[in-house]
Design a protein around this motif. Structure first.
Motif, short mmCIF file in Angstrom:
data_model
loop_
_atom_site.label_atom_id
_atom_site.label_comp_id
_atom_site.label_asym_id
_atom_site.label_seq_id
_atom_site.Cartn_x
_atom_site.Cartn_y
_atom_site.Cartn_z
N HIS A 122 0.83 -1.20 0.00
CA HIS A 122 0.00 0.00 0.00
C HIS A 122 0.87 1.26 0.00
O HIS A 122 1.98 1.26 0.54
N PRO A 123 0.40 2.37 -0.58
CA PRO A 123 1.14 3.63 -0.52
C PRO A 123 1.38 4.03 0.93
O PRO A 123 0.52 3.82 1.79
N SER A 124 2.55 4.65 1.19
CA SER A 124 2.92 4.94 2.57
C SER A 124 3.38 6.38 2.75
O SER A 124 3.94 6.99 1.82
N LEU A 125 3.16 6.90 3.96
CA LEU A 125 3.55 8.25 4.36
C LEU A 125 4.28 8.16 5.69
O LEU A 125 4.05 7.24 6.48
N ILE A 126 5.13 9.16 5.95
CA ILE A 126 5.80 9.27 7.24
C ILE A 126 5.56 10.68 7.77
O ILE A 126 5.97 11.66 7.15
N PRO B 134 15.15 6.84 1.11
CA PRO B 134 14.98 6.93 -0.34
C PRO B 134 13.56 6.57 -0.76
O PRO B 134 12.93 5.68 -0.19
N GLY B 135 13.08 7.31 -1.76
CA GLY B 135 11.73 7.09 -2.26
C GLY B 135 10.70 8.00 -1.62
O GLY B 135 9.57 8.08 -2.10
N PHE B 136 11.09 8.71 -0.55
CA PHE B 136 10.17 9.62 0.14
C PHE B 136 10.59 11.07 -0.10
O PHE B 136 11.77 11.39 -0.11
N GLN B 137 9.60 11.92 -0.29
CA GLN B 137 9.81 13.34 -0.58
C GLN B 137 9.16 14.19 0.51
O GLN B 137 8.00 13.99 0.85
N PRO B 138 9.89 15.16 1.09
CA PRO B 138 9.26 16.05 2.07
C PRO B 138 8.18 16.92 1.42
O PRO B 138 8.31 17.33 0.27
N SER B 139 7.13 17.19 2.16
CA SER B 139 6.09 18.10 1.66
C SER B 139 6.64 19.51 1.52
O SER B 139 6.26 20.23 0.60
N ARG B 140 7.52 19.91 2.44
CA ARG B 140 8.16 21.22 2.33
C ARG B 140 9.35 21.08 1.38
O ARG B 140 10.37 20.50 1.73
N ARG B 141 9.22 21.61 0.20
CA ARG B 141 10.30 21.46 -0.78
C ARG B 141 11.50 22.33 -0.47
O ARG B 141 12.62 21.99 -0.79
N ASN B 142 11.25 23.47 0.15
CA ASN B 142 12.35 24.37 0.51
C ASN B 142 12.22 24.77 1.97
O ASN B 142 11.94 25.93 2.29
N PRO B 143 12.43 23.82 2.89
CA PRO B 143 12.29 24.15 4.31
C PRO B 143 13.32 25.18 4.74
O PRO B 143 14.49 25.10 4.38
N LEU C 166 6.44 13.20 4.95
CA LEU C 166 7.17 12.62 3.82
C LEU C 166 6.23 11.66 3.10
O LEU C 166 5.55 10.85 3.73
N PHE C 167 6.19 11.75 1.77
CA PHE C 167 5.31 10.87 1.00
C PHE C 167 6.11 10.15 -0.07
O PHE C 167 7.11 10.65 -0.58
#
Length: 269
Positions: free
Chosen positions: A181-185, A201-210, A229-230
């Motif tokens: 299943h798709p996962s989030l942190i 790896p494989g996860f992207q922060p929602s804040r692109r430029n924190p 992170l998604f």
């Protein structure tokens, strides 16, 4: 008759633009979005909590996030601020801790959901510490399910090696429990943004430029901080906004955390 224009709702310092539903016919699949608030609440013995908890309830009732993650929760007896908040909002609450029930004070995090909880779990990250327990919920989303994990990756003592060890433990647990299943942190990350991305790896922060945070003493804090992170293969970021209460009388402004809205991508083919 001309339709009314969308209104702007100003409540408790939160400027929100409602999303207007369009009735235009379409053959495309409806977009599926999930909203996640990542917070740190005042401690239950903090005067700010007693004075402003009802305003916090109202702010979150206005936002209506699907999931709320609360960091650094301390529970004395059977009560903690996060699950009190869940009771007022009528959300499900999981208190996630490594401390035994017999301990007078228990430390951990909390996951709150207004969606039905299909499955939940907890694990311990190494090196173990006061807030090193990680948790998860499996929730229905669209026609499938999604896993939401919560972790506070601030090891005790802090070092690059310990941070990577905790990140490795979390990634191994996600691999063992995600079931495809798709996962989030959702969590609090002491590492800088580039290290967070490399370590998971494989996860992207929602804040692109924190941005770098500066505390009251003037020293900077380059930690990534509160975020969601998604998995980039399954989600795309839509927007993120701060959640905070404005100053009121002698009470200063209270920053609570962030709200991230992400969109489930349609499966290829």
């Amino acid at each position: 008759m001309r339709a009314p224009s969308p209104s702007l709702l100003l409540s408790l310092g939160l400027l929100l633009t409602p999303l207007a539903a369009r009735s235009e016919p379409s053959t495309a699949s409806p977009l599926v979005e999930l909203s996640v608030a990542t917070l740190q609440l005042p401690a239950q013995d903090d005067p700010a909590w007693v004075a402003r908890r009802e305003m916090i309830v109202q702010a979150l009732a206005t936002l209506r996030p699907d999931v709320i993650s609360v960091q650094q929760v301390m529970q004395e007896g059977q009560r903690n601020p996060a699950c009190w908040l869940a009771g007022r909002l009528r959300y499900h609450c999981d208190f996630i801790t490594a401390d035994p029930p017999s301990q007078p004070q228990r430390h951990g995090s909390a996951l709150l959901s207004r969606l039905p909880v299909e499955q939940d779990g907890v694990t311990l990250l190494h090196p173990p510490g006061k807030y090193s327990a990680a948790g998860m919920m499996r929730l229905p989303l669209g026609t499938g399910e999604v896993n939401v994990y919560v972790a506070r990756l601030r090891p005790e003592p802090d070092s690059p090696e310990n941070r990577q060890h905790q990140a490795n433990d979390l990634m191994a647990w996600i691999a063992a429990t995600a079931d495809g299943h798709p996962s989030l942190i959702t969590g609090d990350f002491v590492a800088g943004s580039s290290e967070v991305v490399r370590g998971m790896p494989g996860f992207q922060p929602s804040r692109r430029n924190p941005s770098t945070r500066v505390d009251k003493s003037g020293s900077s804090d380059s930690s990534h901080g509160l975020d969601l992170l998604f998995q980039v293969k399954s989600f795309s970021g839509v927007r993120q906004q701060r959640i905070e209460l404005p100053a009121e009388g002698e009470l200063p402004a209270l920053r609570l955390g962030v709200l991230a809205v992400i969109r489930l991508q349609e499966p290829a083919g």
